[in-house]
Design an enzyme around this catalytic site. Structure first.
Site, PDB file in Angstrom:
ATOM      1  N   ASN A 223      66.415  62.015  34.688  1.00 38.82           N
ATOM      2  CA  ASN A 223      67.374  62.001  35.794  1.00 38.82           C
ATOM      3  C   ASN A 223      68.111  63.335  35.854  1.00 38.82           C
ATOM      4  O   ASN A 223      67.869  64.220  35.043  1.00 38.82           O
ATOM      5  CB  ASN A 223      68.343  60.818  35.649  1.00 38.82           C
ATOM      6  CG  ASN A 223      69.111  60.890  34.353  1.00 38.82           C
ATOM      7  OD1 ASN A 223      69.840  61.846  34.108  1.00 38.82           O
ATOM      8  ND2 ASN A 223      68.928  59.882  33.502  1.00 38.82           N
ATOM      9  N   ASP A 293      67.152  53.860  32.087  1.00 39.71           N
ATOM     10  CA  ASP A 293      67.186  52.407  31.909  1.00 39.71           C
ATOM     11  C   ASP A 293      65.855  51.869  31.397  1.00 39.71           C
ATOM     12  O   ASP A 293      65.812  50.862  30.709  1.00 39.71           O
ATOM     13  CB  ASP A 293      67.539  51.729  33.242  1.00 39.71           C
ATOM     14  CG  ASP A 293      69.005  51.963  33.597  1.00 39.71           C
ATOM     15  OD1 ASP A 293      69.816  52.058  32.666  1.00 39.71           O
ATOM     16  OD2 ASP A 293      69.326  52.061  34.803  1.00 39.71           O
ATOM     17  N   LYS A 355      80.047  45.221  28.095  1.00 38.04           N
ATOM     18  CA  LYS A 355      79.577  46.074  26.979  1.00 38.04           C
ATOM     19  C   LYS A 355      80.559  46.086  25.818  1.00 38.04           C
ATOM     20  O   LYS A 355      80.391  46.832  24.874  1.00 38.04           O
ATOM     21  CB  LYS A 355      79.340  47.500  27.488  1.00 38.04           C
ATOM     22  CG  LYS A 355      78.241  47.596  28.559  1.00 38.04           C
ATOM     23  CD  LYS A 355      77.961  49.036  28.948  1.00 38.04           C
ATOM     24  CE  LYS A 355      77.016  49.081  30.146  1.00 38.04           C
ATOM     25  NZ  LYS A 355      75.884  49.988  29.949  1.00 38.04           N
TER      26      LYS A 355
HETATM   27  O1  C5P Z   1      75.106  50.219  32.735  1.00 35.54           O
HETATM   28  P1  C5P Z   1      75.377  51.661  33.013  1.00 35.54           P
HETATM   29  O2  C5P Z   1      74.183  52.557  32.733  1.00 35.54           O
HETATM   30  O3  C5P Z   1      76.007  51.933  34.344  1.00 35.54           O
HETATM   31  O4  C5P Z   1      76.518  52.002  31.943  1.00 35.54           O
HETATM   32  C1  C5P Z   1      76.998  53.271  31.790  1.00 35.54           C
HETATM   33  C2  C5P Z   1      77.554  53.440  30.398  1.00 35.54           C
HETATM   34  O5  C5P Z   1      76.697  52.882  29.396  1.00 35.54           O
HETATM   35  C3  C5P Z   1      77.650  54.906  30.028  1.00 35.54           C
HETATM   36  O6  C5P Z   1      78.719  55.047  29.118  1.00 35.54           O
HETATM   37  C4  C5P Z   1      76.300  55.166  29.363  1.00 35.54           C
HETATM   38  O7  C5P Z   1      76.336  56.305  28.515  1.00 35.54           O
HETATM   39  C5  C5P Z   1      76.086  53.878  28.609  1.00 35.54           C
HETATM   40  N1  C5P Z   1      74.659  53.492  28.445  1.00 35.54           N
HETATM   41  C6  C5P Z   1      74.082  53.511  27.194  1.00 35.54           C
HETATM   42  N2  C5P Z   1      72.789  53.102  27.034  1.00 35.54           N
HETATM   43  C7  C5P Z   1      72.059  52.700  28.082  1.00 35.54           C
HETATM   44  C8  C5P Z   1      72.626  52.688  29.362  1.00 35.54           C
HETATM   45  C9  C5P Z   1      73.916  53.093  29.517  1.00 35.54           C
HETATM   46  O8  C5P Z   1      74.752  53.880  26.214  1.00 35.54           O
HETATM   47  N3  C5P Z   1      70.797  52.315  27.896  1.00 35.54           N
END
Ligand code: C5P
Length: 424
Positions: A223, A293, A355
């Site tokens: 990304n 993701d 989270k």
């Molecule tokens: O769910 P989302 O990706 O929007 O969440 C963002 C937060 O979660 C950020 O702090 C990102 O660094 C963390 N994150 C993570 N591992 C993932 C996805 C997101 O630590 N696989």
């Protein structure tokens, strides 16, 4: 100046209860100090045992109660020297005339008087006694000696006494004592922060940048994250006195001065390195990385050849790094980020809970002037309910300035908690 109830983590108080009727108030005092986040161990003198049972204090403090100096069993647990070292504060409440006299002359014939001589921690006494005994010349002489020796005295209240007298000598209410103890630790924290920086001595791990998920040896999914926010935060944390490790995906940024950098490619590598940081000891974990993701289910061993009009690649979900760290038993203070294009605050608040984060900073990436590749950002910060802190809007500013404000927000949550800044 007034203080709200606030949580002060990782400070140890030895509460010594001596033989006066006010000992019943000490039970409530344990509750109030526990509410404020202190670890409490209770020491009781033989006199105190006549007024209240160790079981009460054990149940309230969650720790065994110490009553004897020369008990091999007790010394095998946490002996008097260990207890003296464990204490960040020795609080004697109520303190009888007898205890004051022992302290003043340096007698060491029981656990408490020995502890008093053996500890380097500040000592606070809360005298409580009959008004005539308080006024006695010997008591006042002993008190003056103790003050000279650096002991802090919380003065007794005036009013009706258990013995029927009216006058000075009542132990102040537990809330008032707990309040003074909290104020003392807040001020001590503030002095440290002013001298050495807001995050003095804290170990911070920060994930930053994108991750790269290989398709084959030459191609990947990724990304547009540049890592600028994470790198700016790493610099700000270092400047605030922290030891910083940056777990960086592939970005073209210089490592900030004083920061240790670990380079990773994939989400799985980022998770491994994050868990390794936890093993090494980490007080604050900040997740700014834009973790992919999904990753490719089976990475091709050789370069995939052009054949046919379509190519299907199977993806599997990556672990959520920040959520995984937040689930660990000994978890650091957890900070997440949320980049949203709509219902920004609602989604961010949801992620804070889902989270299990302590704090989340969110921004609206649909705004062209801030976010991803930009040098500027604007954010809203939310704290977990237990911190009782209002959300903060950080106005559009450079990522360096935003980082500074985020460091302040972390510091406030860690140390001052619900302490209202404008009341300081
Ligand atoms: O769910 P989302 O990706 O929007 O969440 C963002 C937060 O979660 C950020 O702090 C990102 O660094 C963390 N994150 C993570 N591992 C993932 C996805 C997101 O630590 N696989």
């Amino acid at each position: 100046m007034s203080f709200d109830l606030s949580v002060i983590p990782n400070k140890n108080i030895v509460l010594a209860v001596t033989g006066g009727i006010a000992a019943y108030k000490s039970a409530i005092l344990v509750r109030r100090l526990k509410d404020a986040g202190f670890n409490i161990r209770v020491v009781m003198t033989q006199g105190a045992l006549a007024f209240i049972t160790p079981l009460t204090f054990q149940a309230l403090s969650g720790n065994p109660v110490h009553t004897e100096l020369l008990n091999p069993e007790a010394e095998a647990g946490m002996g008097h020297i260990e207890l003296a070292r464990w204490a960040d504060l020795l609080l004697v409440a109520p303190a009888t005339c007898d205890t004051l006299a022992k302290f003043a002359t340096g007698l060491a014939d029981d656990l408490l008087s020995t502890l008093y001589l053996a500890t380097k921690a500040p000592v606070w006494v809360v005298p409580a006694m009959n008004q005539q005994m308080w006024a006695a010349k010997a008591t006042q002489r002993n008190l003056a000696t103790l003050v000279d020796d650096g002991v802090h005295v919380i003065m007794p209240d005036s009013g009706s006494q258990a013995c029927g007298d009216v006058g000075l000598g009542r132990m102040p209410e537990p809330e008032a004592i707990a309040y003074q103890v909290k104020a003392y630790f807040h001020q001590a924290q503030r002095a440290i922060a002013e001298k050495f920086g807001l995050l003095a001595g804290k170990r911070v791990a920060i994930t930053a940048g994108p991750t790269r998920e290989a398709i084959d040896p030459v191609r990947y999914i990724s990304n547009h994250s540049t890592g600028k926010m994470g790198f700016a935060l790493a610099a700000a944390c270092y400047a605030a006195g922290a030891k910083v490790t940056l777990i960086a995906g592939p970005v073209s940024l210089d490592t900030p001065n004083g920061v240790r950098r670990v380079n990773v490619q994939s989400a799985l590598q980022m998770l491994d390195q994050s868990l390794a940081q936890l093993q090494e000891g980490c007080d604050i974990f900040i997740a700014t990385a834009a973790v992919a993701d999904y990753r490719v289910a089976e990475v091709a061993e050789h370069k995939i050849k052009k054949s046919g009009d379509e190519l299907a690649v199977n993806l599997v979900k990556n672990p959520d790094i920040v959520a995984t760290i937040a689930q660990q038993e000994k978890r650091p203070f957890m900070v997440g980020f949320a980049a949203e294009t709509r219902q920004v605050e609602e989604y961010a608040a949801g992620k804070l809970v889902a989270k299990k984060l302590d704090m989340i900073a969110c921004n609206d990436v649909s705004r062209a002037d801030i976010g991803f590749a930009s040098d500027q950002n604007a954010m809203t910060v939310f704290f977990a309910d237990q911190y009782q802190l209002d959300k903060r809007d950080l106005e559009k500013a450079s990522k360096q300035e935003i980082s500074q404000q985020l460091v302040e927000a972390i510091h406030d949550a860690l140390h001052f908690n619900s302490l209202k800044k404008d009341e300081l």
